[in-house]
Design an enzyme around this catalytic site. Sequence first.
Site, PDB file in Angstrom:
ATOM      1  N   ASP A 132      34.359  51.564  44.924  1.00  0.00           N
ATOM      2  CA  ASP A 132      32.955  51.188  44.690  1.00  0.00           C
ATOM      3  C   ASP A 132      32.783  49.694  44.399  1.00  0.00           C
ATOM      4  OD1 ASP A 132      34.090  51.004  42.209  1.00  0.00           O
ATOM      5  OD2 ASP A 132      32.769  52.468  41.243  1.00  0.00           O
ATOM      6  N   GLY A 133      33.892  48.969  44.339  1.00  0.00           N
ATOM      7  CA  GLY A 133      33.792  47.533  44.079  1.00  0.00           C
ATOM      8  C   GLY A 133      33.450  47.188  42.635  1.00  0.00           C
ATOM      9  N   ARG A 183      37.545  35.770  36.189  1.00  0.00           N
ATOM     10  CA  ARG A 183      38.940  35.371  36.082  1.00  0.00           C
ATOM     11  C   ARG A 183      39.124  33.957  36.624  1.00  0.00           C
ATOM     12  NH1 ARG A 183      43.214  39.559  38.422  1.00  0.00           N
ATOM     13  NH2 ARG A 183      42.319  39.103  40.452  1.00  0.00           N
ATOM     14  N   ASP A 259      51.230  42.675  46.087  1.00  0.00           N
ATOM     15  CA  ASP A 259      49.881  42.096  46.038  1.00  0.00           C
ATOM     16  C   ASP A 259      49.503  41.680  44.616  1.00  0.00           C
ATOM     17  OD1 ASP A 259      49.970  45.074  45.948  1.00  0.00           O
ATOM     18  OD2 ASP A 259      47.889  44.857  45.332  1.00  0.00           O
ATOM     19  N   ASN A 260      50.352  42.002  43.659  1.00  0.00           N
ATOM     20  CA  ASN A 260      50.073  41.605  42.275  1.00  0.00           C
ATOM     21  C   ASN A 260      51.055  40.544  41.791  1.00  0.00           C
ATOM     22  OD1 ASN A 260      47.941  43.362  42.151  1.00  0.00           O
ATOM     23  ND2 ASN A 260      49.103  45.000  41.184  1.00  0.00           N
TER      24      ASN A 260
HETATM   25  P1  AMP Z   1      44.765  46.619  41.855  1.00  0.00           P
HETATM   26  O1  AMP Z   1      45.213  47.967  41.436  1.00  0.00           O
HETATM   27  O2  AMP Z   1      43.676  46.038  41.001  1.00  0.00           O
HETATM   28  O3  AMP Z   1      45.882  45.661  42.054  1.00  0.00           O
HETATM   29  O4  AMP Z   1      44.073  46.826  43.285  1.00  0.00           O
HETATM   30  C1  AMP Z   1      44.743  47.290  44.435  1.00  0.00           C
HETATM   31  C2  AMP Z   1      43.793  47.264  45.613  1.00  0.00           C
HETATM   32  O5  AMP Z   1      42.735  48.206  45.418  1.00  0.00           O
HETATM   33  C3  AMP Z   1      43.111  45.939  45.863  1.00  0.00           C
HETATM   34  O6  AMP Z   1      42.946  45.756  47.238  1.00  0.00           O
HETATM   35  C4  AMP Z   1      41.793  46.104  45.174  1.00  0.00           C
HETATM   36  O7  AMP Z   1      40.802  45.256  45.681  1.00  0.00           O
HETATM   37  C5  AMP Z   1      41.476  47.559  45.478  1.00  0.00           C
HETATM   38  N1  AMP Z   1      40.574  48.137  44.468  1.00  0.00           N
HETATM   39  C6  AMP Z   1      40.875  48.451  43.197  1.00  0.00           C
HETATM   40  N2  AMP Z   1      39.805  48.968  42.560  1.00  0.00           N
HETATM   41  C7  AMP Z   1      38.793  48.982  43.442  1.00  0.00           C
HETATM   42  C8  AMP Z   1      37.426  49.404  43.387  1.00  0.00           C
HETATM   43  N3  AMP Z   1      36.871  49.928  42.292  1.00  0.00           N
HETATM   44  N4  AMP Z   1      36.686  49.248  44.510  1.00  0.00           N
HETATM   45  C9  AMP Z   1      37.215  48.738  45.622  1.00  0.00           C
HETATM   46  N5  AMP Z   1      38.488  48.327  45.738  1.00  0.00           N
HETATM   47  C10 AMP Z   1      39.279  48.449  44.666  1.00  0.00           C
HETATM   48 MG    MG Z   2      45.851  43.736  42.412  1.00  0.00          MG
END
Ligand code: AMP
Ligand code: MG
Length: 501
Positions: A132-133, A183, A259-260
């Site tokens: 949901d972004g 951030r 990616d992190n």
């Molecule tokens: P993260 O777990 O924050 O490292 O995110 C891993 C991937 O999932 C990245 O591409 C984020 O942009 C995507 N992502 C995480 N949470 C959301 C969300 N609520 N809506 C859309 N994309 C998400």
């Molecule tokens: Mg990430």
Amino acid sequence: MSLSLDDSTALQAPFSFDNSYVRLPAHFFARQIPSTATAPQLIKLNEALAEELGLDVEALRRDGAQIFSGNLVPSGAEPLAMAYAGHQFGQFVPQLGDGRAILLGEVVDCNGKRRDIQLKGAGQTPFSRRGDGRAALGPVLREYIVSEAMHALGLPTTRALAAVTTGQPVYREEVLPGAVFTRVAASHIRVGTFQFFAARGDTDGVKALADYVIDRHYPRAKESIRPYLALFKMVAERQASLIARWLHVGFIHGVMNTDNMTISGETIDFGPCAFMDTYDPAKVFSSIDRNGRYAYSNQPAIGQWNLARLGETLLPLFDADQDKAVDLANAIIKGYGERFQIHWLEGMRRKIGLAIAEDGDLDLIQALLALMHEQEADFTLTFRRLSASAETDANEAAFTASFKMPEAVSPWLTRWHERLSRDPQSPAERAKAMRQVNPAFIPRNHRIEQAIEAAVEDGDFSLFEALLVVLAKPYEDQPDFAPYAEPPQPSERVLQTFCGT
Ligand code: AMP
Ligand code: MG
């Protein structure tokens, strides 16, 4: 200095953006205006950081809710979502990207350093997949607290500029208050950013990104006859140092997917991360890390695995002869292991109060860690109390009390004193030096949970604010905050942490 008449009345934009990423090839990102929020409220503005970034603090106090929620795109911003790929728990995903983060732009801070300003949780982007972004308030507060604590501890990290609530619900397992986190990062380029282009056979893209990264983060690589190899080596060095420092403060990142992992060497993405209380090298908090891939003591090896993935993307730039390129990359990946070990040992030496190196130091350090593990000692308290013991034997009882069976530590203490007798510092100097590397205060998980619960359940941000105050000076005793140094009571223990998604 002379002021023109206009200067006194000119409307100053809160940010002096100077954007460079948006000048890269169009397939590096997607332009994306943030979504709006219905009733945004500014929860926190990091005024010291805003000053450092040369922002107009007064304007941000006034308009921060609108700007940091995404409602008002400040002048000069060129918002975009970055493309990246990544290995998640070892599985390659060719397209991830900023699914809930939007880069507003870059500013050059008061030290001349370029910094990204990004809204996290500001709505969907072309990379959102099924998400949901949005972000929920709890994870936003967690990232705020932990990233600022990391900074105060002296570790390279992304920073927290602001937190706002949106006034809108987000739907997870339950309905939660929505929030946006702002951030600040040296850049948001990750190992996964390189993988995005490499996975598409886009060597020109990899090269354009590498050139950009060299200009922005590693300009000295240009002096080398093999600039891309120099770049790889410099990234490896920063990661070796960073991960060693995580271990020194008991930090478990929790999701070290490629990616992190930043190219700049900053800690990024404080999802299910945690600082451990009781020392256990196999410790895992993250609810999604079922096999312990990202356990505390696996972090150095995972760092190496991630670097190997970065090296693969750069192979065509290392040498036209592929075998030669692989050999060059392998030497650096192996070198990372050695550099990590050097950084780790140096830091551990300082933690036990040694100013000069001797051969048996590694043994002495490992013996202490083994005891701490066996005797269920609190990682942070043990080293802080050892610092006090360095000053006078009278403080030794407090140190040994950190262990389940205090008497079990006596032989180690004897060894330590014997070793200290060959080290040049006076007891007072040593204790002071030790206090500067052994924090009294870390963002303990139970405190973070309490702060989040009060904020989410009751709209009470006082615990969040108190935590920020105490964690800003982790190496000072701060007697008024003594309880914050304590490990959790059994009933307060937090066993699992969850991702922000
Ligand atoms: P993260 O777990 O924050 O490292 O995110 C891993 C991937 O999932 C990245 O591409 C984020 O942009 C995507 N992502 C995480 N949470 C959301 C969300 N609520 N809506 C859309 N994309 C998400
Ligand atoms: Mg990430």
